[in-house]
Write a protein that holds these residues in place. Structure first.
Motif, PDB file in Angstrom:
ATOM      1  N   VAL A 221       0.858  -1.179   0.000  1.00 62.71           N
ATOM      2  CA  VAL A 221       0.000   0.000   0.000  1.00 62.71           C
ATOM      3  C   VAL A 221       0.896   1.232   0.000  1.00 62.71           C
ATOM      4  CG1 VAL A 221      -1.861   1.229   1.166  1.00 62.71           C
ATOM      5  CG2 VAL A 221      -1.729  -1.273   1.303  1.00 62.71           C
ATOM      6  N   GLY A 222       0.590   2.189  -0.860  1.00 64.09           N
ATOM      7  CA  GLY A 222       1.447   3.363  -0.924  1.00 64.09           C
ATOM      8  C   GLY A 222       0.715   4.609  -1.367  1.00 64.09           C
ATOM      9  N   VAL A 223       1.402   5.736  -1.243  1.00 66.74           N
ATOM     10  CA  VAL A 223       0.906   7.018  -1.735  1.00 66.74           C
ATOM     11  C   VAL A 223       2.056   7.725  -2.446  1.00 66.74           C
ATOM     12  CG1 VAL A 223      -0.877   7.323   0.026  1.00 66.74           C
ATOM     13  CG2 VAL A 223       1.430   8.142   0.476  1.00 66.74           C
ATOM     14  N   CYS A 224       1.717   8.495  -3.448  1.00 66.58           N
ATOM     15  CA  CYS A 224       2.718   9.269  -4.183  1.00 66.58           C
ATOM     16  C   CYS A 224       2.133  10.632  -4.519  1.00 66.58           C
ATOM     17  CB  CYS A 224       3.131   8.553  -5.468  1.00 66.58           C
ATOM     18  SG  CYS A 224       4.398   9.420  -6.437  1.00 66.58           S
ATOM     19  N   ARG A 225       2.925  11.688  -4.311  1.00 63.14           N
ATOM     20  CA  ARG A 225       2.500  13.047  -4.647  1.00 63.14           C
ATOM     21  C   ARG A 225       3.443  13.636  -5.678  1.00 63.14           C
ATOM     22  NH1 ARG A 225       1.752  17.343  -0.600  1.00 63.14           N
ATOM     23  NH2 ARG A 225       0.505  18.139  -2.322  1.00 63.14           N
ATOM     24  N   LEU A 226       2.844  14.292  -6.706  1.00 62.38           N
ATOM     25  CA  LEU A 226       3.603  14.944  -7.767  1.00 62.38           C
ATOM     26  C   LEU A 226       3.070  16.357  -7.965  1.00 62.38           C
ATOM     27  CD1 LEU A 226       2.812  11.752  -8.921  1.00 62.38           C
ATOM     28  CD2 LEU A 226       4.782  12.398 -10.307  1.00 62.38           C
ATOM     29  N   PRO A 227       3.296  17.244  -6.993  1.00 65.04           N
ATOM     30  CA  PRO A 227       2.754  18.604  -7.097  1.00 65.04           C
ATOM     31  C   PRO A 227       3.566  19.457  -8.060  1.00 65.04           C
ATOM     32  CG  PRO A 227       4.089  18.442  -5.145  1.00 65.04           C
ATOM     33  CD  PRO A 227       4.059  17.065  -5.745  1.00 65.04           C
ATOM     34  N   PRO A 228       3.027  20.587  -8.497  1.00 64.85           N
ATOM     35  CA  PRO A 228       3.783  21.504  -9.354  1.00 64.85           C
ATOM     36  C   PRO A 228       4.978  22.074  -8.607  1.00 64.85           C
ATOM     37  CG  PRO A 228       1.734  22.514  -8.617  1.00 64.85           C
ATOM     38  CD  PRO A 228       1.672  21.079  -8.208  1.00 64.85           C
ATOM     39  N   PRO A 229       5.967  22.609  -9.333  1.00 63.38           N
ATOM     40  CA  PRO A 229       7.204  23.092  -8.686  1.00 63.38           C
ATOM     41  C   PRO A 229       6.955  24.116  -7.591  1.00 63.38           C
ATOM     42  CG  PRO A 229       7.464  23.028 -11.062  1.00 63.38           C
ATOM     43  CD  PRO A 229       6.021  22.746 -10.797  1.00 63.38           C
ATOM     44  N   LYS A 353       1.381  15.731 -16.347  1.00 64.01           N
ATOM     45  CA  LYS A 353       1.534  17.090 -15.812  1.00 64.01           C
ATOM     46  C   LYS A 353       0.166  17.697 -15.542  1.00 64.01           C
ATOM     47  CE  LYS A 353       2.839  20.612 -18.470  1.00 64.01           C
ATOM     48  NZ  LYS A 353       2.062  21.857 -18.277  1.00 64.01           N
ATOM     49  N   ARG A 354      -0.735  17.567 -16.503  1.00 67.01           N
ATOM     50  CA  ARG A 354      -2.079  18.135 -16.324  1.00 67.01           C
ATOM     51  C   ARG A 354      -2.816  17.455 -15.170  1.00 67.01           C
ATOM     52  NH1 ARG A 354      -6.494  20.607 -18.647  1.00 67.01           N
ATOM     53  NH2 ARG A 354      -8.480  19.580 -18.284  1.00 67.01           N
ATOM     54  N   THR A 355      -2.702  16.142 -15.112  1.00 72.20           N
ATOM     55  CA  THR A 355      -3.448  15.382 -14.117  1.00 72.20           C
ATOM     56  C   THR A 355      -2.984  15.671 -12.695  1.00 72.20           C
ATOM     57  OG1 THR A 355      -3.856  13.593 -15.702  1.00 72.20           O
ATOM     58  CG2 THR A 355      -4.110  13.071 -13.358  1.00 72.20           C
ATOM     59  N   TRP A 356      -1.678  15.473 -12.431  1.00 72.14           N
ATOM     60  CA  TRP A 356      -1.210  15.528 -11.051  1.00 72.14           C
ATOM     61  C   TRP A 356      -1.000  16.952 -10.562  1.00 72.14           C
ATOM     62  CZ3 TRP A 356      -3.047  11.290 -10.150  1.00 72.14           C
ATOM     63  CH2 TRP A 356      -2.761  10.142 -10.866  1.00 72.14           C
ATOM     64  N   TRP A 357      -0.529  17.843 -11.417  1.00 69.36           N
ATOM     65  CA  TRP A 357      -0.328  19.222 -10.975  1.00 69.36           C
ATOM     66  C   TRP A 357      -1.648  19.877 -10.593  1.00 69.36           C
ATOM     67  CZ3 TRP A 357       3.892  22.238 -14.186  1.00 69.36           C
ATOM     68  CH2 TRP A 357       5.138  21.600 -14.001  1.00 69.36           C
ATOM     69  N   GLY A 358      -2.717  19.492 -11.295  1.00 69.83           N
ATOM     70  CA  GLY A 358      -3.996  20.164 -11.063  1.00 69.83           C
ATOM     71  C   GLY A 358      -4.957  19.448 -10.131  1.00 69.83           C
ATOM     72  N   LEU A 359      -4.571  18.246  -9.673  1.00 62.64           N
ATOM     73  CA  LEU A 359      -5.510  17.451  -8.876  1.00 62.64           C
ATOM     74  C   LEU A 359      -5.482  17.888  -7.414  1.00 62.64           C
ATOM     75  CD1 LEU A 359      -7.547  15.153  -9.135  1.00 62.64           C
ATOM     76  CD2 LEU A 359      -5.722  13.545  -8.573  1.00 62.64           C
ATOM     77  N   ASP A 360      -5.981  19.095  -7.171  1.00 60.81           N
ATOM     78  CA  ASP A 360      -5.982  19.619  -5.800  1.00 60.81           C
ATOM     79  C   ASP A 360      -7.206  20.482  -5.515  1.00 60.81           C
ATOM     80  OD1 ASP A 360      -5.427  21.808  -7.364  1.00 60.81           O
ATOM     81  OD2 ASP A 360      -3.572  22.355  -6.329  1.00 60.81           O
ATOM     82  N   ASN A 361      -8.272  20.317  -6.324  1.00 55.32           N
ATOM     83  CA  ASN A 361      -9.472  21.121  -6.112  1.00 55.32           C
ATOM     84  C   ASN A 361     -10.700  20.362  -6.609  1.00 55.32           C
ATOM     85  OD1 ASN A 361      -9.860  21.810  -9.052  1.00 55.32           O
ATOM     86  ND2 ASN A 361      -7.866  22.790  -8.724  1.00 55.32           N
ATOM     87  N   LYS A 362     -11.886  20.911  -6.334  1.00 55.59           N
ATOM     88  CA  LYS A 362     -13.126  20.228  -6.694  1.00 55.59           C
ATOM     89  C   LYS A 362     -13.326  20.120  -8.199  1.00 55.59           C
ATOM     90  CE  LYS A 362     -15.690  21.321  -2.464  1.00 55.59           C
ATOM     91  NZ  LYS A 362     -16.914  21.962  -1.896  1.00 55.59           N
ATOM     92  N   ALA A 363     -12.897  21.146  -8.941  1.00 53.85           N
ATOM     93  CA  ALA A 363     -13.058  21.104 -10.398  1.00 53.85           C
ATOM     94  C   ALA A 363     -12.264  19.946 -10.994  1.00 53.85           C
ATOM     95  CB  ALA A 363     -12.613  22.431 -11.007  1.00 53.85           C
ATOM     96  N   ALA A 364     -11.032  19.760 -10.510  1.00 57.08           N
ATOM     97  CA  ALA A 364     -10.208  18.655 -10.992  1.00 57.08           C
ATOM     98  C   ALA A 364     -10.817  17.313 -10.590  1.00 57.08           C
ATOM     99  CB  ALA A 364      -8.798  18.784 -10.446  1.00 57.08           C
ATOM    100  N   ASP A 365     -11.358  17.234  -9.386  1.00 53.61           N
ATOM    101  CA  ASP A 365     -12.015  16.008  -8.940  1.00 53.61           C
ATOM    102  C   ASP A 365     -13.211  15.674  -9.829  1.00 53.61           C
ATOM    103  OD1 ASP A 365     -10.267  15.538  -6.871  1.00 53.61           O
ATOM    104  OD2 ASP A 365     -11.514  16.504  -5.345  1.00 53.61           O
ATOM    105  N   GLN A 366     -13.955  16.683 -10.213  1.00 51.02           N
ATOM    106  CA  GLN A 366     -15.113  16.460 -11.078  1.00 51.02           C
ATOM    107  C   GLN A 366     -14.679  15.949 -12.449  1.00 51.02           C
ATOM    108  OE1 GLN A 366     -17.129  20.234 -11.019  1.00 51.02           O
ATOM    109  NE2 GLN A 366     -17.968  19.926  -8.950  1.00 51.02           N
TER     110      GLN A 366
END
Length: 405
Positions: A221-229, A353-366
């Protein structure tokens, strides 16, 4: 001073595979790694399709479990499942894979030097050979002479280094941790035969979580984060640990026994424009951004890069005096690697880049939830083609709301 035709720094999937193939071809090769035991620090999700297991001739001893489908937990806390009767791939025991590769190199006549860190590579002033300095755990420095040196040290790029003029090629950098859990057989059966991922900012912001079956009674079981710079300072071990515990609790795995904890960094440039070599120093695997950060996998592409480089290196060794050909090797290698992995490989980098950098809000979740709902009518094999072979064209209009919406 020992002398070899090729020295390979890094005994991961890329370096180990190249050294194995070189030794099989009768080349004198030395494989070096800083670990004393390649079965340790085995951080990798390590899932492969069956075609790759067959292509690289991987034995049963490195296969932990088979998987027949996918299980994706979306932002709305709804599971989306794709399953078929026959196996689609295998989950590797990553430590066993690396150990097997080193054993193979030795069995084929190659040299393996573990617990040795590469300090520097210098050009021999009296010949075209390179001199590599190695440091043992006690600080003792030894020197090894070789015609070629290959940097297979992964994201650290210990020898080839970073290229300063790649500002237009975005670097995706992620950090992850993974725990090996012991669970009862009933709970293991629940997670067996499928690759499970948690996708959404409420599960793991700018990243994802996963549960992979291993040998009976064991789960990874793991987690990985790839946030923008601009959010890179948030990449802290404590934050990952908290995310891991929260995920385990949500998946009803909070009471499982933790057998092992390990973590690592993953990096890849979107356009894969890293330096592939300088002179007789070449780079391989993750050192040239072969990791697919859309799905967080790197083993297949790392081993594939070794297969691409192999014939070029064999030709260079067979014609040592042809300096003109040697100078063109790097350019040919980069072109052939791009051709082998295909244009969709580069598209996967842009989507990552589009997926992980932006996956931090409700719009991206939708957007993510719409994508998952759009894929509900696909088969497990179709989803594998998308995630492993980047067959985006199969999904057409179903993917448009996610890609552009």
């Amino acid at each position: 001073m020992e002398s070899f035709e090729v020295l390979v720094a890094g005994a991961g999937p890329a370096g180990g595979e190249l050294a194995r193939c070189l030794a099989q071809a009768g080349v004198s090769v030395c494989l070096v790694d800083r670990l004393a035991d390649m079965r340790q620090a085995a951080f990798s999700s390590a899932a492969l399709p069956l075609a790759s297991v067959s292509r690289f001739g991987l034995p049963a001893e490195v296969l932990a479990a088979s998987w027949h489908g996918w299980q994706l937990l979306g932002p709305n806390a709804i599971w989306h499942q794709w399953q078929q009767q026959h196996a689609l791939g295998a989950v590797l025991d990553f430590g066993a894979l690396r150990h097997w590769l080193t054993v193979q190199v030795q069995a084929l006549g190659g040299e393996v030097q573990l617990a040795s860190s590469v300090v520097a590579v210098e050009t021999n002033s009296n010949s075209n050979q390179l001199i590599t300095k190695l440091r043992d755990p006690h600080g003792k420095i030894t020197k090894v002479k070789s015609n070629w040196v290959v940097d297979a040290t992964g994201q650290s790029r210990c020898l080839i280094g970073e290229t300063s003029n790649l500002v237009k090629d975005h670097l995706l950098l992620g950090i992850g941790l993974e725990w090996l859990l012991k669970v009862d057989m009933g709970r293991w059966q629940h997670w067996s035969k499928k690759l499970s991922f948690a996708l959404g900012s409420s599960w793991v912001p700018n990243g994802y979580g996963w549960v992979f079956p291993m040998q009976p009674g064991l789960l990874k079981v793991g987690v990985c984060r790839l946030p923008p710079p601009w959010q890179s300072k948030q990449l802290g071990g404590l934050a990952l640990g908290l995310l891991q515990k929260q995920l385990l609790k949500k998946l009803d795995l909070g009471g499982a026994t933790v057998i092992n904890r390990h973590g690592g960094v993953i990096r890849s440039r979107v356009q894969r424009s890293d330096c592939h070599g300088r002179g007789r120093l070449l780079a391989l695997g993750d050192a040239v951004s072969t990791a697919n950060l859309l799905g967080g996998e790197g083993i297949r592409h790392a081993m594939e890069s070794a297969r691409v480089l192999l014939p070029l290196l064999l030709d260079a060794l067979a014609n040592p005096g042809d300096e003109k050909a040697n100078q063109g090797l790097i350019k040919t290698y980069k072109k052939k690697l791009q051709g082998q992995l295909g244009t969709s490989w580069s598209l996967s980098g842009r989507l990552a880049k589009r997926t992980w950098w932006g996956l931090d809000n409700k719009a991206a979740d939708q957007r993510m939830e719409r994508l998952l709902q759009g894929l509900n009518h696909c088969s497990a094999a179709d989803l594998s083609e998308l995630l492993f072979n980047y067959r985006f064209e199969r999904f057409g209009l179903r993917a448009l709301p996610y890609l552009f919406g």
